[in-house]
Design a protein around this motif. Sequence first.
Motif, PDB file in Angstrom:
ATOM      1  N   GLY A 331       0.784  -1.227   0.000  1.00 19.61           N
ATOM      2  CA  GLY A 331       0.000   0.000   0.000  1.00 19.61           C
ATOM      3  C   GLY A 331       0.814   1.274   0.000  1.00 19.61           C
ATOM      4  N   ALA A 332       2.090   1.210  -0.427  1.00 15.75           N
ATOM      5  CA  ALA A 332       2.901   2.431  -0.469  1.00 15.75           C
ATOM      6  C   ALA A 332       2.484   3.293  -1.645  1.00 15.75           C
ATOM      7  CB  ALA A 332       4.377   2.072  -0.581  1.00 15.75           C
ATOM      8  N   THR A 333       2.448   4.620  -1.414  1.00 14.63           N
ATOM      9  CA  THR A 333       2.104   5.517  -2.511  1.00 14.63           C
ATOM     10  C   THR A 333       3.301   5.656  -3.444  1.00 14.63           C
ATOM     11  OG1 THR A 333       2.899   7.446  -1.328  1.00 14.63           O
ATOM     12  CG2 THR A 333       0.582   6.854  -1.018  1.00 14.63           C
ATOM     13  N   LYS A 334       3.038   6.265  -4.609  1.00 17.01           N
ATOM     14  CA  LYS A 334       4.113   6.495  -5.589  1.00 17.01           C
ATOM     15  C   LYS A 334       5.245   7.305  -4.951  1.00 17.01           C
ATOM     16  CE  LYS A 334       3.542   4.575  -9.290  1.00 17.01           C
ATOM     17  NZ  LYS A 334       2.847   3.889 -10.093  1.00 17.01           N
ATOM     18  N   TRP A 335       4.852   8.359  -4.211  1.00 20.98           N
ATOM     19  CA  TRP A 335       5.844   9.235  -3.611  1.00 20.98           C
ATOM     20  C   TRP A 335       6.685   8.474  -2.589  1.00 20.98           C
ATOM     21  CZ3 TRP A 335       8.556  13.272  -4.476  1.00 20.98           C
ATOM     22  CH2 TRP A 335       9.205  13.947  -3.440  1.00 20.98           C
ATOM     23  N   GLN A 336       5.981   7.629  -1.795  1.00 18.54           N
ATOM     24  CA  GLN A 336       6.709   6.823  -0.809  1.00 18.54           C
ATOM     25  C   GLN A 336       7.675   5.878  -1.500  1.00 18.54           C
ATOM     26  OE1 GLN A 336       3.313   5.292   1.301  1.00 18.54           O
ATOM     27  NE2 GLN A 336       3.878   6.400   3.177  1.00 18.54           N
ATOM     28  N   GLN A 337       7.217   5.293  -2.599  1.00 15.78           N
ATOM     29  CA  GLN A 337       8.104   4.387  -3.344  1.00 15.78           C
ATOM     30  C   GLN A 337       9.342   5.133  -3.816  1.00 15.78           C
ATOM     31  OE1 GLN A 337       6.167   2.240  -6.506  1.00 15.78           O
ATOM     32  NE2 GLN A 337       4.449   1.683  -5.211  1.00 15.78           N
ATOM     33  N   PHE A 338       9.110   6.389  -4.248  1.00 18.31           N
ATOM     34  CA  PHE A 338      10.224   7.178  -4.770  1.00 18.31           C
ATOM     35  C   PHE A 338      11.232   7.500  -3.665  1.00 18.31           C
ATOM     36  CE2 PHE A 338      12.024  11.436  -5.670  1.00 18.31           C
ATOM     37  CZ  PHE A 338      12.758  11.100  -6.785  1.00 18.31           C
ATOM     38  N   THR A 339      10.708   7.958  -2.505  1.00 23.66           N
ATOM     39  CA  THR A 339      11.637   8.373  -1.458  1.00 23.66           C
ATOM     40  C   THR A 339      12.225   7.189  -0.696  1.00 23.66           C
ATOM     41  OG1 THR A 339       9.761   8.699   0.009  1.00 23.66           O
ATOM     42  CG2 THR A 339      10.647  10.664  -1.077  1.00 23.66           C
ATOM     43  N   LYS A 340      11.489   6.080  -0.620  1.00 25.66           N
ATOM     44  CA  LYS A 340      11.967   4.967   0.207  1.00 25.66           C
ATOM     45  C   LYS A 340      12.726   3.916  -0.601  1.00 25.66           C
ATOM     46  CE  LYS A 340      10.677   6.397   4.117  1.00 25.66           C
ATOM     47  NZ  LYS A 340       9.358   6.712   4.629  1.00 25.66           N
ATOM     48  N   ILE A 341      12.434   3.818  -1.888  1.00 27.08           N
ATOM     49  CA  ILE A 341      13.125   2.807  -2.693  1.00 27.08           C
ATOM     50  C   ILE A 341      14.071   3.445  -3.697  1.00 27.08           C
ATOM     51  CG2 ILE A 341      12.861   0.873  -4.298  1.00 27.08           C
ATOM     52  CD1 ILE A 341      10.077   0.438  -3.116  1.00 27.08           C
ATOM     53  N   THR A 342      13.492   4.287  -4.559  1.00 23.31           N
ATOM     54  CA  THR A 342      14.292   4.821  -5.666  1.00 23.31           C
ATOM     55  C   THR A 342      15.497   5.619  -5.175  1.00 23.31           C
ATOM     56  OG1 THR A 342      12.208   4.995  -6.856  1.00 23.31           O
ATOM     57  CG2 THR A 342      14.127   6.016  -7.857  1.00 23.31           C
ATOM     58  N   LEU A 343      15.215   6.638  -4.346  1.00 24.64           N
ATOM     59  CA  LEU A 343      16.315   7.521  -3.957  1.00 24.64           C
ATOM     60  C   LEU A 343      17.435   6.801  -3.219  1.00 24.64           C
ATOM     61  CD1 LEU A 343      14.876  11.041  -3.084  1.00 24.64           C
ATOM     62  CD2 LEU A 343      16.255  10.313  -5.025  1.00 24.64           C
ATOM     63  N   PRO A 344      17.117   5.986  -2.176  1.00 20.80           N
ATOM     64  CA  PRO A 344      18.221   5.318  -1.481  1.00 20.80           C
ATOM     65  C   PRO A 344      19.031   4.398  -2.401  1.00 20.80           C
ATOM     66  CG  PRO A 344      16.187   5.104  -0.234  1.00 20.80           C
ATOM     67  CD  PRO A 344      15.825   5.712  -1.542  1.00 20.80           C
ATOM     68  N   LEU A 345      18.342   3.675  -3.275  1.00 19.80           N
ATOM     69  CA  LEU A 345      19.069   2.748  -4.135  1.00 19.80           C
ATOM     70  C   LEU A 345      19.801   3.465  -5.270  1.00 19.80           C
ATOM     71  CD1 LEU A 345      16.620  -0.270  -4.303  1.00 19.80           C
ATOM     72  CD2 LEU A 345      18.844  -0.151  -3.197  1.00 19.80           C
ATOM     73  N   LEU A 346      19.359   4.668  -5.542  1.00 19.78           N
ATOM     74  CA  LEU A 346      19.986   5.411  -6.625  1.00 19.78           C
ATOM     75  C   LEU A 346      21.111   6.304  -6.113  1.00 19.78           C
ATOM     76  CD1 LEU A 346      19.315   5.432  -9.623  1.00 19.78           C
ATOM     77  CD2 LEU A 346      17.997   7.513  -9.285  1.00 19.78           C
ATOM     78  N   LYS A 347      21.281   6.276  -4.782  1.00 18.22           N
ATOM     79  CA  LYS A 347      22.197   7.238  -4.162  1.00 18.22           C
ATOM     80  C   LYS A 347      23.593   7.217  -4.795  1.00 18.22           C
ATOM     81  CE  LYS A 347      24.664   8.168  -0.023  1.00 18.22           C
ATOM     82  NZ  LYS A 347      25.276   7.346   0.991  1.00 18.22           N
ATOM     83  N   SER A 348      24.158   6.030  -4.966  1.00 18.60           N
ATOM     84  CA  SER A 348      25.537   6.022  -5.452  1.00 18.60           C
ATOM     85  C   SER A 348      25.613   6.461  -6.910  1.00 18.60           C
ATOM     86  CB  SER A 348      26.214   4.671  -5.199  1.00 18.60           C
ATOM     87  OG  SER A 348      25.895   3.769  -6.215  1.00 18.60           O
ATOM     88  N   SER A 349      24.588   6.097  -7.695  1.00 17.82           N
ATOM     89  CA  SER A 349      24.558   6.593  -9.080  1.00 17.82           C
ATOM     90  C   SER A 349      24.482   8.111  -9.112  1.00 17.82           C
ATOM     91  CB  SER A 349      23.348   6.044  -9.829  1.00 17.82           C
ATOM     92  OG  SER A 349      23.529   4.696 -10.109  1.00 17.82           O
ATOM     93  N   ILE A 350      23.620   8.666  -8.250  1.00 15.76           N
ATOM     94  CA  ILE A 350      23.469  10.123  -8.218  1.00 15.76           C
ATOM     95  C   ILE A 350      24.779  10.787  -7.831  1.00 15.76           C
ATOM     96  CG2 ILE A 350      22.351  12.029  -6.990  1.00 15.76           C
ATOM     97  CD1 ILE A 350      19.823  10.407  -6.868  1.00 15.76           C
TER      98      ILE A 350
END
Lengths: 435, 275
Positions: A331-350
Amino acid sequence: MRNEKRMERLLGYSLVAPAMLLILAIAIWPVIQSFYYSLFDYRLNDPTKSSIHWSYSLDLEGYLQNYPFLKSALKQEMAAADGQTKQTLAQIEQKLAKLDAAIRSNDQVAKQYDKVNEVLDNFETPSDELKIAELDKQTAERLTVTVHDVVETLKEMKKAGELQQADKVVGLAEGLEGVVIEPNFVGLKHYKDSFSDMRLWKALWNTTFFTVVSVAIELVLGLGIALLINKAFFGRGLVRATILIPWAIPTAVSALMWKFLYDGQNGIVAKYFETIGLVDRMGDLLTTEAGAMFAVIFADVWKTTPYMALLLLAGLQTIPSSLYEAASIDGATKWQQFTKITLPLLKSSILVALLFRTLDAFRVFDLIYVLTGGGPANSTETISILAYKVMFSQTNFGAGSALAVIVFLCVAVISMIYIRWLGKDLLSDGSSVKR
Amino acid sequence: MQKKAGPFFYVFLALFVFFVMFPFLWVLLSSIKPLGELFGDKAFDWFTSHPTLKSYVSVFVNYPFLRYLWNSTVVATVTTVYTVFVAAFAAYAIARLEFKGKTVILGLVLAVSMFPQIATISPIYMFVKKFGLTNSYLGLIIPYTTFALPLSIWLLVTFFRKIPFDLEEAAKMDGATPMQTYFKIIFPLAVPGVFTTSILVFIAAWNEFLFALTINTAEKYKTVPVGIAMFQGQYTIPWGEISAATVIVTIPLVIMVLLFQRRIVSGLTSGSVKE
C-alpha cells in the motif's frame, strides 16, 4: 605456486608501467611544474623573465654587443675632449673596465665570455646556454648601479653638449642596462596578490554559482527525464540517440550555435525569451550581467542534462522491479516508493553523476570562452577563463600558473568531499577478484 | 519498472525530442537560407523560400575547413589508437591480475582524469614550444594523453572485469601462458569493450578545445572546434558559414551516435553503475 604468484605480480607491474609512466610524465609532472612556475615572476614577453632564474646572471650576448663598442666610443670621445669632460670620461671608462675585470675573474664566466665573443665575431648568434653566465650577487648589483650611474652621467654630458657622438655613446651605455638578469623567484607572492584581487573572488564566485546552479538544474531535470523514460516504449533507440547528440557535439561548436540563437538582433531563442517575458529586450541576453550568466547556464543545461539522465537511467535499471511490486502490495504511494526505494538505491549513481558533473562544470572553459568570452564586464568570467587570460593574453605565466594551481586545489577539495560521501564504492571491484 | 506508455507519454517524448533538437534544427534551416534572410525581418522565419547551398560552398572555398577536418581526424585517430593500445595492457593487469597497489593505481588514474586542463597547460605549452612541436600533430597528440589515457584505462578496466574468470582458469589449466591467455581468450572477448572505449576516446579527442586553441594556432594545423570558433571576426560573425560548418560536423556525429548508441551508453554508464 608461490613462483607463479610472483610471476603474475611481475607481469602486472610491467603491463601497468608504460601507462603509469606516461601519466606521471604528461599529467602529474606538469601539475607539479605549474606549482613551481607559480613561485616565479615568469613572463614570456619580457626577455629577462622568460625563463626561471634562481640566481643573478649576465646576458653575455647583450653585454658583449655593447661594452666593447662603448669602450672604443669613450676612447674616441676622450681623444676629442679636454679638461673636466676628459676626466669624467676617463673615470667612466675606468669604472667599466674594473667591472669587466670583475666579471672575468670567474674562470667559468671568462671561458663563456671568450666563446661568446668568438661567436659574435663570426656574426652568429650564441645559444641560450652559452650566453647566460652566472654572476654573484655582489658583482651583479655593482654592475646594475654602475651602469645606471654611467647612463645618467652620459645623459647630462649629452645635454651639456660635451659629447661628439652623444646618441651613440648614450645608446651603447643604455644597452648595458638590461644585461643583468635578476632572480625572479617571488615565493607565494602571486597567491597573495591573487587573493587580494577582487577579480579572483569574482571569478571564484562566478564559477561556484555556475557550477551549483547548472548542476542542480541538471540533476532535477535529469532525474525527472530518467524516471519518465524508464519504461518500455516505442522509439527508445531514437530517443537515446537524440539524448546523445548534444553530449557528442564539440562544446565549442554548441557554444557558437547558442551564440547564434541568443543573438541580440537575429537570435530566435532570444526572440522567444523576449516574447514569453524571460528577458525585457532581446539584446539583454548577452549584454547584461544576469542575462549572460543565465544564457551560459541554459546552454550548459541543454548540453549536459541528457548525459545526466543517461547515467541516472542506467542506475534506475539496476533497481529490481520486485521491490516496487512488494511496496505497492503493502500500500505504499508512488511518492513513498520514490523516497523509500528509488532515492536510497539510486544514491551512489546520483553521487557519481554529481561528482563527474560538478568537476566538469567547475573547470568549464570552452562554453564560456566561445559564448561570452567571460563578459560582459567579467560577469561570466570563471576561474579557468581568468587563468587562461592571464597566461596567454597577458603572457604572465607565473601569475597564471598560480591561478591554475588554485583551480587544481579547488577541484581536489571537491573530489575529496564527494569521495568521502561515496566511500570506497567508486574504486572497488565490480566483479570482485576473489577466486 | 516496466510500465506501458500512454499517449501523454508520447506527447511528452515528442516535446522533449523537439526541445533537445531545436538548436540543430534551427541551425540546419539557417544554413540553407540566403545571406539576406539571416538578418532583419526574415531572420525569424522558419523556412526560406529560396534555399541555397552557398554557405556550404563558402565554408570550403573561403575557409580551410577541409584542412580542419583532416587535422582533427589525424589527431583524434592517432590519439585513440595509441592510448587505447597502451591502456589495454594496464587495464588488463588491473582487472585480471593479482598484485599490490592496484587500488592505488586505479585511484590515481581516476584522480588524473579529473585534473583540470588549465592546471597542466602552462608546463605542457612550454614543453611543446621547447621541442618545436607547436603547430604540429604531435604537439596535440602528446598533451591529449592527459585525458585520453586515464579515460581509456578507466573504461577498459570495467569492461575487462565483466569477462568471466572461468575462461582464464580453464586456459591456465591447459597450460596457456598469461600472454597467450590475453591474446587468445581475453582480447577477442574484450573487442566490443575496446571498440566502445575507442569511440568515447575519439569523441573526447575530437572535441578538445583548450590545448588545440593554445598549441596549434596556425591555420594549417587548427582542429575543427577551434577552426569553427575562430570563424567569428572582430566585427562580423558569418552566421551562414558557421551554421553550415556546424551541420557538417554534426551529421557524422549523428550517424555515429545512431549506429553506436548502445555501445556509447554502455561506455558512459559503465564506470558509474554497480551491476
